[in-house]
Motif scaffolding. Structure first.
Motif, mmCIF file in Angstrom:
data_model
loop_
_atom_site.group_PDB
_atom_site.id
_atom_site.type_symbol
_atom_site.label_atom_id
_atom_site.label_comp_id
_atom_site.label_asym_id
_atom_site.label_seq_id
_atom_site.Cartn_x
_atom_site.Cartn_y
_atom_site.Cartn_z
ATOM 1 N N VAL A 405 -18.008 -35.444 -26.171
ATOM 2 C CA VAL A 405 -18.433 -34.805 -27.418
ATOM 3 C C VAL A 405 -18.375 -33.287 -27.267
ATOM 4 C CG1 VAL A 405 -20.274 -34.556 -29.110
ATOM 5 C CG2 VAL A 405 -19.981 -36.725 -27.931
ATOM 6 N N TYR A 406 -17.645 -32.649 -28.175
ATOM 7 C CA TYR A 406 -17.624 -31.193 -28.260
ATOM 8 C C TYR A 406 -18.291 -30.795 -29.574
ATOM 9 C CZ TYR A 406 -14.462 -30.465 -24.316
ATOM 10 O OH TYR A 406 -13.921 -30.405 -23.053
ATOM 11 N N ILE A 407 -19.305 -29.945 -29.484
ATOM 12 C CA ILE A 407 -19.994 -29.449 -30.677
ATOM 13 C C ILE A 407 -19.520 -28.028 -30.934
ATOM 14 C CG2 ILE A 407 -22.228 -28.856 -31.683
ATOM 15 C CD1 ILE A 407 -23.426 -31.109 -30.004
ATOM 16 N N ASN A 408 -18.933 -27.815 -32.107
ATOM 17 C CA ASN A 408 -18.350 -26.521 -32.449
ATOM 18 C C ASN A 408 -19.422 -25.638 -33.091
ATOM 19 O OD1 ASN A 408 -16.717 -24.371 -33.158
ATOM 20 N ND2 ASN A 408 -15.015 -25.655 -33.812
ATOM 21 N N ALA A 409 -20.184 -24.939 -32.234
ATOM 22 C CA ALA A 409 -21.251 -24.058 -32.726
ATOM 23 C C ALA A 409 -20.682 -22.926 -33.573
ATOM 24 C CB ALA A 409 -22.046 -23.499 -31.551
ATOM 25 N N TRP A 410 -19.453 -22.518 -33.282
ATOM 26 C CA TRP A 410 -18.792 -21.451 -34.033
ATOM 27 C C TRP A 410 -18.573 -21.874 -35.488
ATOM 28 C CZ3 TRP A 410 -14.121 -20.689 -36.594
ATOM 29 C CH2 TRP A 410 -13.702 -19.366 -36.761
ATOM 30 N N THR A 411 -18.094 -23.098 -35.693
ATOM 31 C CA THR A 411 -17.870 -23.605 -37.050
ATOM 32 C C THR A 411 -19.179 -23.794 -37.794
ATOM 33 O OG1 THR A 411 -15.763 -24.695 -36.573
ATOM 34 C CG2 THR A 411 -17.063 -25.613 -38.351
ATOM 35 N N ILE A 412 -20.178 -24.364 -37.125
ATOM 36 C CA ILE A 412 -21.470 -24.610 -37.770
ATOM 37 C C ILE A 412 -22.112 -23.295 -38.218
ATOM 38 C CG2 ILE A 412 -23.805 -25.499 -37.399
ATOM 39 C CD1 ILE A 412 -22.539 -27.558 -35.461
ATOM 40 N N GLY A 413 -21.973 -22.254 -37.391
ATOM 41 C CA GLY A 413 -22.535 -20.956 -37.741
ATOM 42 C C GLY A 413 -21.837 -20.276 -38.903
ATOM 43 N N ARG A 414 -20.665 -20.768 -39.281
ATOM 44 C CA ARG A 414 -19.908 -20.178 -40.396
ATOM 45 C C ARG A 414 -19.737 -21.156 -41.562
ATOM 46 N NH1 ARG A 414 -16.249 -15.746 -38.506
ATOM 47 N NH2 ARG A 414 -17.015 -15.124 -36.451
ATOM 48 N N ASP A 415 -20.547 -22.188 -41.590
ATOM 49 C CA ASP A 415 -20.442 -23.206 -42.634
ATOM 50 C C ASP A 415 -20.901 -22.630 -43.977
ATOM 51 O OD1 ASP A 415 -20.566 -25.411 -44.280
ATOM 52 O OD2 ASP A 415 -21.552 -26.703 -42.807
ATOM 53 N N PRO A 416 -19.999 -22.530 -44.967
ATOM 54 C CA PRO A 416 -20.382 -21.940 -46.255
ATOM 55 C C PRO A 416 -21.376 -22.797 -47.038
ATOM 56 C CG PRO A 416 -18.145 -22.844 -46.353
ATOM 57 C CD PRO A 416 -18.571 -22.904 -44.925
ATOM 58 N N LEU A 417 -21.536 -24.064 -46.662
ATOM 59 C CA LEU A 417 -22.525 -24.912 -47.325
ATOM 60 C C LEU A 417 -23.942 -24.566 -46.858
ATOM 61 C CD1 LEU A 417 -20.712 -28.385 -47.149
ATOM 62 C CD2 LEU A 417 -20.806 -26.774 -49.075
ATOM 63 N N ILE A 418 -24.034 -23.880 -45.733
ATOM 64 C CA ILE A 418 -25.347 -23.500 -45.178
ATOM 65 C C ILE A 418 -25.623 -22.018 -45.359
ATOM 66 C CG2 ILE A 418 -26.725 -23.356 -43.059
ATOM 67 C CD1 ILE A 418 -25.147 -25.744 -42.000
ATOM 68 N N TRP A 419 -24.588 -21.199 -45.085
ATOM 69 C CA TRP A 419 -24.769 -19.753 -45.032
ATOM 70 C C TRP A 419 -24.091 -19.078 -46.220
ATOM 71 C CZ3 TRP A 419 -28.087 -18.834 -41.222
ATOM 72 C CH2 TRP A 419 -28.119 -19.707 -40.130
ATOM 73 N N ASP A 420 -24.842 -18.296 -46.960
ATOM 74 C CA ASP A 420 -24.292 -17.502 -48.055
ATOM 75 C C ASP A 420 -23.413 -16.383 -47.483
ATOM 76 O OD1 ASP A 420 -24.064 -16.528 -50.771
ATOM 77 O OD2 ASP A 420 -25.443 -14.934 -50.178
ATOM 78 N N GLU A 421 -22.207 -16.226 -48.050
ATOM 79 C CA GLU A 421 -21.250 -15.245 -47.523
ATOM 80 C C GLU A 421 -21.149 -15.385 -46.003
ATOM 81 O OE1 GLU A 421 -21.092 -11.261 -49.589
ATOM 82 O OE2 GLU A 421 -23.147 -11.876 -50.124
ATOM 83 N N ALA A 422 -20.736 -16.575 -45.600
ATOM 84 C CA ALA A 422 -20.816 -16.987 -44.192
ATOM 85 C C ALA A 422 -20.025 -16.097 -43.247
ATOM 86 C CB ALA A 422 -20.347 -18.437 -44.057
ATOM 87 N N GLU A 423 -18.938 -15.479 -43.716
ATOM 88 C CA GLU A 423 -18.104 -14.663 -42.842
ATOM 89 C C GLU A 423 -18.587 -13.215 -42.745
ATOM 90 O OE1 GLU A 423 -15.580 -15.734 -41.000
ATOM 91 O OE2 GLU A 423 -15.785 -17.791 -41.716
ATOM 92 N N GLU A 424 -19.612 -12.866 -43.514
ATOM 93 C CA GLU A 424 -20.112 -11.491 -43.542
ATOM 94 C C GLU A 424 -21.272 -11.298 -42.574
ATOM 95 O OE1 GLU A 424 -18.590 -9.079 -45.297
ATOM 96 O OE2 GLU A 424 -17.151 -10.652 -45.834
ATOM 97 N N PHE A 425 -21.356 -10.088 -42.008
ATOM 98 C CA PHE A 425 -22.451 -9.711 -41.119
ATOM 99 C C PHE A 425 -23.620 -9.231 -41.958
ATOM 100 C CE2 PHE A 425 -24.675 -6.614 -38.360
ATOM 101 C CZ PHE A 425 -24.926 -7.409 -37.250
ATOM 102 N N LYS A 426 -24.644 -10.083 -42.108
ATOM 103 C CA LYS A 426 -25.798 -9.764 -42.951
ATOM 104 C C LYS A 426 -27.086 -10.139 -42.217
ATOM 105 C CE LYS A 426 -25.688 -10.974 -47.233
ATOM 106 N NZ LYS A 426 -25.580 -11.809 -48.462
ATOM 107 N N PRO A 427 -27.572 -9.256 -41.337
ATOM 108 C CA PRO A 427 -28.804 -9.567 -40.588
ATOM 109 C C PRO A 427 -29.988 -9.884 -41.500
ATOM 110 C CG PRO A 427 -27.718 -7.628 -39.680
ATOM 111 C CD PRO A 427 -27.018 -7.951 -40.963
#
Length: 513
Positions: A405-427
């Protein structure tokens, strides 16, 4: 000429054979019910989906997941591999079925370097792993132990600031290689707390300790064909990976033997000290005390001690410095965030020579900057693989024993269903938000979660917070050559830990504080 009987048999034979075929198929279905497997992309003979991994597997697997879904089954050679690309699927692996997925797959290179899996990261799940992990968590990486190394962090952070300050004073327009300085800084801290002193020069084989660690991490991130297609294991000899692993293992072993011997010979002065909370004891001192006390359920041999030291360095140095490098990169790309952080940091440290760890609690924006960077740039974008020890159901799909099993933490952290403007740096997204990276929120797992989650996140966070606060407190940063923020190169290096491909360069000047 055929007789009437022959013709009769000839006419009946096809339907009889067809009936027998259906009967066999029906019986086999009863014995082996059709499994509900996750969707899979087409595969090639022998190699399966190996050709689809690419140089940057986290990105290649992200693209495949967009087509085939957040739970996807690949075949790498003869090995079934489950790719997890959503928070819901990650929770089923790391929480619901955590025990079933607590094993590690075999790795030829890890076996060569890490004393036949005597470490924590790659050891098979079982009593040995539980015992050594307990030792490290309770005696080396607990909150009290991390706090006991506060003086080391503060001393090394002061040296980091002085080194950069000297560059500023020598030439106000000089370009500073932040990647190199931050790597040296984290290496010095880990050396001090693990080995009792810094190792900056050549340690063995004409290589510096930093170079050896770099090669160690690179080798552990190598994709070895022989682990997936055993009869092609000879390729590891042909391309030199096995030779390099043997060489690095030998050089590191010689060096670590000397380290353990030095500590054993000097251990008399520490014999009366208690392990917990005493800053005079480094990691090796503590392990040797545990070895003498015989408090674990098996002999703590020197090979285990050396393997644990390598784990501390591979995880503690490389991932910690990588996070710092990406944090500074994102702040240089986002001057508004840099200005907000400067204001908070300089207010907290006003009238002081530097920011202390007590001051950091007054700087909430610093913590969310780190969180946002780890969301976009997890140091290990693909978490260290797991392996199923039994047949299980995941999101309604059948997963067979022995599936990696490989868990893609990179993809999950950029999931647009979870994160608004997922590709933007918004602390700011993390302000007044309870989401953390301690393994409780599966949409944000840069350190993993469950039994196999990274036990060193407190140590890494403490190093990064103090260094970042003091860098921003004492200096102003600008891109060299008048480059615009959007021109900063974000290319990644290949490997298990993903650094910036190009060093982070900046013009650094003293701040007016």
């Amino acid at each position: 000429m055929w007789s009437m009987r022959d013709q009769f048999y000839y006419v009946l034979l096809p339907p009889c054979l067809f009936f027998i075929f259906l009967l066999i198929k029906w019986l086999s279905t009863i014995r082996n019910p059709r499994k509900n497997l996750p969707p899979s992309p087409p595969k090639l003979p022998i190699i399966g989906n190996l050709h689809q991994l690419g140089i940057f597997p986290h990105r290649s697997l992200h693209s495949l997941a967009l087509k085939h879904g957040p739970l996807m089954l690949l075949h790498l050679g003869s090995v079934p591999v489950l790719i997890v690309s959503s928070a819901e699927a990650a929770q089923e692996i790391l929480k619901t079925n955590d025990l079933a997925f607590s094993n590690r797959p075999k790795s030829t290179i890890a076996r060569k370097i890490l004393y036949n899996y005597k470490d924590i990261a790659f050891a098979p799940y079982g009593e040995y792993w539980r015992q050594i992990r307990s030792i490290c968590v309770l005696e080396l990486l607990s909150s009290k132990r991390v706090q006991s190394f506060r003086a080391v962090r503060e001393e090394e952070t002061a040296l980091l600031i002085d080194k950069i300050k000297q560059s500023c004073c020598a030439d106000s327009s000089s370009v500073v290689n932040l990647s190199e300085i931050l790597a040296e800084h984290t290496n010095n801290i880990v050396c001090s707390v693990a080995l009792g002193r810094k190792y900056s020069g050549d340690v063995a084989g004409g290589q510096s300790f930093k170079e050896l660690l770099g090669e160690l991490v690179e080798l552990l991130g190598v994709f070895n064909v022989g682990d997936y297609i055993p009869w092609l294991g000879w390729i590891g000899h042909l391309n030199g990976w096995y030779g390099r692993a043997d060489k690095v293992a030998k050089v590191l072993d010689t060096f670590l033997d000397l380290v353990v011997q030095e500590h054993a010979e000097g251990s008399e002065r520490y014999r009366g000290l208690k392990i917990e909370g005493d800053s005079r004891l480094d990691f090796v001192d503590i392990l040797l005390q545990i070895q003498r006390a015989g408090v674990v359920g098996f002999p703590l041999h020197n090979d285990t001690i050396k393997a644990l030291i390598l784990d501390v360095f591979a995880a503690g140095t490389d991932t910690t410095y990588t996070a710092l490098e990406w944090i500074m990169t994102e702040l240089l790309r986002n001057p508004k965030s840099m200005q907000i952080l400067k204001k908070e940091v300089r207010e907290a440290g006003k009238g002081k020579q530097g920011v202390t760890e007590l001051d950091i609690e007054k700087i909430p924006y610093l913590k969310v900057v780190i969180k946002e960077t780890l969301r976009l740039h997890p140091p290990l974008p693909l978490l260290v693989p797991r392996e199923s020890t039994q047949n299980v159901k995941v999101m309604g799909h059948d997963i067979a024993v022995g599936t990696q099993v490989y868990i893609n933490a990179w993809t999950i952290g950029r999931d647009p269903l979870i994160w608004d403007e997922a590709e933007e740096f918004k602390p700011e997204r993390f302000l007044d938000c309870s989401t953390d990276f301690k393994g409780n929120h599966f949409e944000f797992i840069p350190f993993g979660a469950g039994r196999r989650g990274c036990p060193g996140l407190q140590f890494a966070t403490a190093v990064d917070e103090l260094a970042l606060a003091n860098l921003v407190f004492r200096f102003d940063f600008a891109l060299p050559g008048g480059a615009r923020e959007d021109e900063l190169d974000l290319s990644e290096s290949a490997g298990m830990t993903v650094h910036k491909k190009m060093p982070l360069l900046a013009i650094v000047s003293l701040a007016s504080v």
